[in-house]
Enzyme design. Structure first.
Site, PDB file in Angstrom:
ATOM      1  N   GLY A 239      36.127  34.244  22.620  1.00 40.21           N
ATOM      2  CA  GLY A 239      36.657  34.739  21.403  1.00 40.21           C
ATOM      3  C   GLY A 239      38.299  34.969  21.379  1.00 40.21           C
ATOM      4  N   GLU A 273      33.598  33.098  28.331  1.00 42.95           N
ATOM      5  CA  GLU A 273      32.947  31.741  27.788  1.00 42.95           C
ATOM      6  C   GLU A 273      34.250  31.485  26.708  1.00 42.95           C
ATOM      7  OE1 GLU A 273      29.507  33.511  25.931  1.00 42.95           O
ATOM      8  OE2 GLU A 273      28.470  33.798  27.868  1.00 42.95           O
ATOM      9  N   PRO A 274      35.358  31.223  27.247  1.00 42.97           N
ATOM     10  CA  PRO A 274      36.313  30.836  26.133  1.00 42.97           C
ATOM     11  C   PRO A 274      36.297  29.382  25.745  1.00 42.97           C
ATOM     12  CG  PRO A 274      37.233  30.505  28.433  1.00 42.97           C
ATOM     13  CD  PRO A 274      35.885  30.893  28.583  1.00 42.97           C
ATOM     14  N   ARG A 276      37.832  28.185  21.688  1.00 43.45           N
ATOM     15  CA  ARG A 276      39.124  27.935  21.284  1.00 43.45           C
ATOM     16  C   ARG A 276      40.405  27.838  21.951  1.00 43.45           C
ATOM     17  NH1 ARG A 276      38.977  29.240  15.564  1.00 43.45           N
ATOM     18  NH2 ARG A 276      37.262  30.579  15.996  1.00 43.45           N
ATOM     19  N   CYS A 343      32.567  14.967  -2.878  1.00 48.13           N
ATOM     20  CA  CYS A 343      32.256  15.490  -4.340  1.00 48.13           C
ATOM     21  C   CYS A 343      31.921  17.167  -4.289  1.00 48.13           C
ATOM     22  CB  CYS A 343      31.245  14.753  -4.921  1.00 48.13           C
ATOM     23  SG  CYS A 343      31.203  13.137  -4.554  1.00 48.13           S
ATOM     24  N   GLU A 344      32.812  17.894  -3.892  1.00 47.24           N
ATOM     25  CA  GLU A 344      32.932  19.343  -3.631  1.00 47.24           C
ATOM     26  C   GLU A 344      34.169  19.890  -3.974  1.00 47.24           C
ATOM     27  OE1 GLU A 344      30.099  21.388  -2.466  1.00 47.24           O
ATOM     28  OE2 GLU A 344      28.642  19.787  -1.416  1.00 47.24           O
ATOM     29  N   TYR A 372      36.276  23.482  17.145  1.00 48.65           N
ATOM     30  CA  TYR A 372      35.244  23.469  15.913  1.00 48.65           C
ATOM     31  C   TYR A 372      35.606  22.589  14.860  1.00 48.65           C
ATOM     32  CZ  TYR A 372      34.161  27.653  18.473  1.00 48.65           C
ATOM     33  OH  TYR A 372      33.749  28.642  19.540  1.00 48.65           O
TER      34      TYR A 372
HETATM   35  N1  LLP Z   1      30.403  32.498  23.646  1.00 44.23           N
HETATM   36  C1  LLP Z   1      29.437  32.787  22.455  1.00 44.23           C
HETATM   37  C2  LLP Z   1      28.315  33.355  22.952  1.00 44.23           C
HETATM   38  C3  LLP Z   1      29.656  32.150  21.272  1.00 44.23           C
HETATM   39  O1  LLP Z   1      28.989  32.346  20.235  1.00 44.23           O
HETATM   40  C4  LLP Z   1      31.028  31.881  21.130  1.00 44.23           C
HETATM   41  C5  LLP Z   1      31.390  31.311  19.805  1.00 44.23           C
HETATM   42  C6  LLP Z   1      32.069  31.539  22.073  1.00 44.23           C
HETATM   43  C7  LLP Z   1      31.565  32.043  23.264  1.00 44.23           C
HETATM   44  C8  LLP Z   1      33.214  30.913  22.162  1.00 44.23           C
HETATM   45  O2  LLP Z   1      34.150  31.662  21.291  1.00 44.23           O
HETATM   46  P1  LLP Z   1      35.810  31.247  21.155  1.00 44.23           P
HETATM   47  O3  LLP Z   1      36.163  31.365  22.459  1.00 44.23           O
HETATM   48  O4  LLP Z   1      35.864  29.654  20.834  1.00 44.23           O
HETATM   49  O5  LLP Z   1      36.159  32.172  20.052  1.00 44.23           O
HETATM   50  N2  LLP Z   1      33.032  27.761  14.039  1.00 44.23           N
HETATM   51  C9  LLP Z   1      33.970  28.872  13.942  1.00 44.23           C
HETATM   52  C10 LLP Z   1      33.808  29.659  15.424  1.00 44.23           C
HETATM   53  C11 LLP Z   1      32.570  30.046  15.681  1.00 44.23           C
HETATM   54  C12 LLP Z   1      32.340  30.706  16.917  1.00 44.23           C
HETATM   55  C13 LLP Z   1      31.162  30.680  17.488  1.00 44.23           C
HETATM   56  N3  LLP Z   1      30.744  31.258  18.755  1.00 44.23           N
HETATM   57  C14 LLP Z   1      35.372  28.662  13.686  1.00 44.23           C
HETATM   58  O6  LLP Z   1      35.795  27.391  13.467  1.00 44.23           O
HETATM   59  O7  LLP Z   1      36.258  29.461  13.748  1.00 44.23           O
END
Ligand code: LLP
Length: 419
Positions: A239, A273-274, A276, A343-344, A372
Site C-alpha cells: 500500500g 506486500e509492496p 506499486r 469506442c468509449e 497496474y
Molecule cells: N496486498 C494485498 C492483499 C493487496 O490487495 C494489494 C493490492 C497489495 C498487497 C499491493 O498493494 P500496493 O503496494 O501495490 O499498493 N489497480 C489499482 C491498485 C489495486 C491494488 C489492489 N491490491 C491501481 O492501479 O491503483
C-alpha cells in the site's frame, strides 16, 4: 528516483534511447528499467534491515516473469492472489516457501495448488474459507499454515476503489470476530495458525493509517496469544504510495522507522506486500501519435495506446505524467486531451493537459506505468496486448512479445452446429 531521464532532448531508459526501442519493437509498449526495479527493492528491503522481516512483492502490480525473476534473485518473496500468479512465481524461480496467498475468493483448485507447493501461508478472509482449506489440507495429508486477514476499520485516505481496510469493504474478518475465528482454527486438525494480516489499501501517502492499523492488530495479537497460539508472522500488507505528480508519500525509511518504533523489542517476523512502490516508477508506457484533431471545443491527440493497455486514467481518474520521447521546445505548447482509439469516451490518458504540439508519428512516454499497467491490460476492441521490454544498462530485451491476430483467437472455436 528512477532511470528514465532526459539527456538533452531525448528520453533514455538507463543507457538506451527510448526512441530506439520504440522504433525497433514498435508501439504501444511498456519499458521497464532493471536498475530502477533493483534499486526500489533494495531501498525498501534495506530500510527494514533492523526488523526481522520478509518482503513479499505483490505480483498483481506487475506479473511479467522477467520482473518476478529480477525480484526473486534479490531474495524477494511473493504475495499472490491466484493460482495463475503462483504458476508465474514458480516459473520465474521464486521460492514457494516465501509465498503468501491473499484474496477473498480462493478457489478449491487454487488452494490445492498452493498446498501442494508448500507456500508460507494463506491469508484467510472468512470462516467458510478456513473450513475449505482445512478439508483440502486433510485430503492432501497436509497441515495448512494460515493467518487471518483482519479488517481493522481504518481509513487509508486513498481512492475509494483501492481502499480495503474499512468495515464496509468486502475484505478481511471484522476485528470483533477475530478471537472467535482464531479459537475455531485451533480446533481444526489440518490447520496450523501462524500469523495475522491486514492490508488497508493502496497508494497511501501517509504513514498514520498503517500505524493505526498496526496498533489495532498488536492489541489483538496480545489477546490471541492468551489463547495459547504464538503469532509468528505479522503481515501488514502493501500500500505504500508513489509520486505520480505532486504526491509526497513517505520514503520507505520513514515508513520503516515508524514501524520499528511501534514494534519496540517485540519478537515477531514482519511481512510486507509492496507492489506499486517497487515497480510503479520502474516502468513507462510508450505510445505513438496517430492523429491530431481540433474541434471548436478542444484539441485531441489520438495515440495508438488505449485504455485496454493502461486503464488507470479511465478507471480511477489517475494522473500520469506524459511527455514527448524527443522534446522540441520550438514547436510550442497546447492544451489537449490525449486519447486512444477505443469506442468509449473514457478512453483517455489525460484531459486538458498542457503538452508540446506533437504530430503524427511522434512518440509519447506515459510515466509511472510499471504498476497496474500491463497487469490490468485486456483485449478489449480486439486489440492485441502490447509488447514489454526490460532494459538493463545498455542492453534491452523483449520480455513479452506483442500478441498477434492469430493469438487473439487461438482458443476460440466455431462449434459444429454453426458449420
Ligand atoms: N496486498 C494485498 C492483499 C493487496 O490487495 C494489494 C493490492 C497489495 C498487497 C499491493 O498493494 P500496493 O503496494 O501495490 O499498493 N489497480 C489499482 C491498485 C489495486 C491494488 C489492489 N491490491 C491501481 O492501479 O491503483
Amino acid at each position: 528516483m528512477n532511470h528514465f531521464t532526459y539527456r538533452g532532448n531525448e528520453l533514455f531508459a538507463e543507457e538506451v534511447p527510448v526512441r530506439e526501442i520504440a522504433g525497433e519493437v514498435g508501439t504501444p509498449l511498456y519499458i521497464y528499467s532493471h536498475a530502477t526495479l533493483t534499486r526500489h527493492y533494495n531501498v525498501f528491503d534495506g530500510a527494514l534491515s533492523d526488523i526481522d522481516h520478509l518482503v513479499c512483492y505483490s505480483v498483481k502490480a506487475n506479473s511479467n516473469i522477467a520482473v518476478l525473476r529480477t525480484l526473486a534473485k534479490l531474495g524477494s518473496g511473493f504475495d499472490i492472489v491466484s493460482g495463475g500468479e503462483l504458476y508465474r512465481v514458480l516459473l520465474a524461480g521464486g521460492d514457494p516457501h516465501k509465498v503468501v496467498f491473499s484474496g477473498v475468493g480462493k478457489s478449491d483448485d487454487e488452494i490445492e495448488f498452493a498446498l501442494e507447493n508448500d507456500i508460507l501461508m494463506f491469508n484467510v478472509e472468512s470462516e467458510e474459507e478456513l473450513e475449505v482449506i482445512d478439508q483440502i489440507a486433510g485430503k492432501l495429508g497436509k497441515k495448512a499454515p494460515v493467518s487471518f486477514r483482519i479488517n481493522p476499520d481504518v481509513d487509508p485516505k486513498t481512492h475509494p476503489y483501492i481502499s480495503t481496510g474499512l468495515s464496509k469493504n468486502k475484505f478481511g474478518i471484522p476485528s470483533d470476530y477475530a478471537l472467535e475465528i482464531y479459537e475455531k482454527a485451533l480446533k481444526l486438525k489440518n490447520i496450523e495458525v501462524v500469523g495475522i494480516d491486514a492490508h488497508i489499501g493502496s497508494q497511501l501517502t501517509q504513514v498514520s493509517p498503517f500505524i493505526e492499523a498496526m496498533e489495532k492488530l498488536l492489541r489483538l495479537i496480545e489477546k490471541i496469544e492468551k489463547l495459547g497460539v504464538s503469532i509468528k508472522y505479522f503481515d501488514i500488507g502493501g500500500g505504500l504510495g508513489i509520486r505520480y505528480r505532486d504526491e509526497n508519500p513517505p520514503h520507505p525509511e520513514e515508513y520503516a522507522s515508524e514501524i520499528k518504533k511501534l514494534l519496540g523489542d517485540r519478537k515477531i517476523k514482519m511481512i510486507f506486500e509492496p507492489g506499486r512502490v517497487i515497480v510503479g516508477n520502474a516502468g513507462i508506457f510508450v505510445t505513438k501519435v496517430l492523429y491530431t484533431k481540433k474541434t471548436p471545443l478542444k484539441n485531441f491527440i489520438i495515440v495508438d495506446g488505449a485504455m485496454n493497455d493502461l486503464i488507470r486514467p479511465a478507471l480511477y481518474g489517475a494522473h500520469h505524467e506524459i511527455s514527448p520521447v524527443v522534446l522540441d521546445q520550438k514547436r510550442g505548447k497546447i492544451i489537449a486531451d490525449i486519447v486512444g482509439p477505443i469506442c468509449e469516451s473514457d478512453d483517455f490518458f489525460a484531459r486538458e493537459r498542457e503538452i508540446e504540439k506533437v504530430g503524427r508519428g511522434d512518440f509519447l512516454a506515459i510515466f509511472s506505468a510499471g504498476a497496474y499497467g500491463f497487469s490490468m491490460a485486456s483485449n478489449y476492441n480486439s486489440r492485441p496486448r502490447v509488447a514489454e521490454v526490460m532494459v538493463k544498462g545498455s542492453e534491452y530485451a523483449i520480455i513479452r512479445q506483442r500478441e498477434t491476430y492469430p493469438e487473439l483467437v487461438w482458443n476460440e472455436k466455431i462449434p459444429s452446429f454453426l458449420r
